[in-house]
Design an enzyme around this catalytic site. Sequence first.
Site, PDB file in Angstrom:
ATOM      1  N   SER A  60      -0.884   6.745  10.056  1.00  0.00           N
ATOM      2  CA  SER A  60      -0.366   5.766  11.024  1.00  0.00           C
ATOM      3  C   SER A  60      -0.256   6.375  12.416  1.00  0.00           C
ATOM      4  O   SER A  60      -0.482   5.696  13.421  1.00  0.00           O
ATOM      5  CB  SER A  60       0.991   5.223  10.570  1.00  0.00           C
ATOM      6  OG  SER A  60       1.919   6.269  10.351  1.00  0.00           O
ATOM      7  N   HIS A 104       2.622   1.823   9.981  1.00  0.00           N
ATOM      8  CA  HIS A 104       3.193   2.787   9.052  1.00  0.00           C
ATOM      9  C   HIS A 104       2.172   3.263   8.025  1.00  0.00           C
ATOM     10  O   HIS A 104       1.167   2.597   7.750  1.00  0.00           O
ATOM     11  CB  HIS A 104       4.397   2.175   8.317  1.00  0.00           C
ATOM     12  CG  HIS A 104       3.987   1.326   7.147  1.00  0.00           C
ATOM     13  ND1 HIS A 104       3.937   1.801   5.853  1.00  0.00           N
ATOM     14  CD2 HIS A 104       3.575   0.030   7.086  1.00  0.00           C
ATOM     15  CE1 HIS A 104       3.530   0.843   5.042  1.00  0.00           C
ATOM     16  NE2 HIS A 104       3.299  -0.243   5.749  1.00  0.00           N
ATOM     17  N   CYS A 105       2.446   4.445   7.461  1.00  0.00           N
ATOM     18  CA  CYS A 105       1.770   4.935   6.256  1.00  0.00           C
ATOM     19  C   CYS A 105       2.890   5.322   5.301  1.00  0.00           C
ATOM     20  O   CYS A 105       3.833   4.549   5.150  1.00  0.00           O
ATOM     21  CB  CYS A 105       0.802   6.078   6.574  1.00  0.00           C
ATOM     22  SG  CYS A 105       1.497   7.426   7.560  1.00  0.00           S
ATOM     23  N   VAL A 106       2.822   6.473   4.664  1.00  0.00           N
ATOM     24  CA  VAL A 106       3.925   6.881   3.788  1.00  0.00           C
ATOM     25  C   VAL A 106       5.024   7.579   4.582  1.00  0.00           C
ATOM     26  O   VAL A 106       6.206   7.242   4.477  1.00  0.00           O
ATOM     27  CB  VAL A 106       3.426   7.794   2.650  1.00  0.00           C
ATOM     28  CG1 VAL A 106       4.596   8.326   1.833  1.00  0.00           C
ATOM     29  CG2 VAL A 106       2.472   7.025   1.740  1.00  0.00           C
TER      30      VAL A 106
END
Length: 293
Positions: free
Chosen positions: A97, A89-91
């Site tokens: 990601s 994940h990222c934001v």
Amino acid sequence: MEREDWTLVEDHLYLSGILSVNSQQTLLKLNIKKVLTVDIKPIERKPPVDDYMFIRVNDHWDEDLISYFEPTYEFIKEGQITGRNVIVHCVGGVSRSATIVIAYLMNKYKWSYLKTFRYLEKKRSIIDPNYGFKEQLKLFEEMGFKINTSNKTYRNLLLKNLSYKLRYNAPWRSFVTDEDENPIESYFNKLRISKPSTDGCKCGYKCKKCRHLIFLDLNVVRENNDTVLIEPLESLKVTLLQSHSGSLNCPHCCTKLGSFNWNDVKEENKLLGKAIPVLKISCKKIDRSLIDC
């Protein structure tokens, strides 16, 4: 009810934004055992999982993400092999990601960037790596799905990223203990990922006074009649860490060879239109000769 922003990519591999990872209920529901965070900071509360990996990367086209393709591949692969669900994940689960997951699939199946992007886009329609990350994925394909530190495009990418990091590293901080926070230490660590091949090297540059070999043509960014612009050299790391500008001396006999200034934005110091941190070596202080690689 918690909003779900996760996508099942394939068995034991999920791609998401921050919302899913911040939800303990979602992590338990998906039986997540490994979390890979690609963001500017780790998640505030450590998730209840077996393994956690954090990659500090901003969503900027000058950021370097390709250097992390191999360690993240091993992290995800271990989870899939052992049947432990991994979430990357990222934001938003859109750029950083998604890039890591694309690189993983490319490496795993030896697929082209375009084929892999289209495959993942069908799974998660919102993916959209920034322009720089797309170029890095294409470079990864060109390098045969592994990092080759002799590749000039890769080395130029690291130089541009170093420039980006230095611009945001003011006031100057020398000898930062965390290598991730020290752009120069991080730069040299990335060049150690693999031993550079000297295949294709034709010339070596020696100190005119003591005949000590200073650098190879692999290290040259640009050359003219008076000056050779070269990459930062690890042999001069101590000097480079002390200040953003100064003199460069031969590491063997201490003869002054040139100078450096990280804030110099003259046109001659630009690569692909971007100012980069280069060392200026005077042609009067060195001799160039053919070498046997």
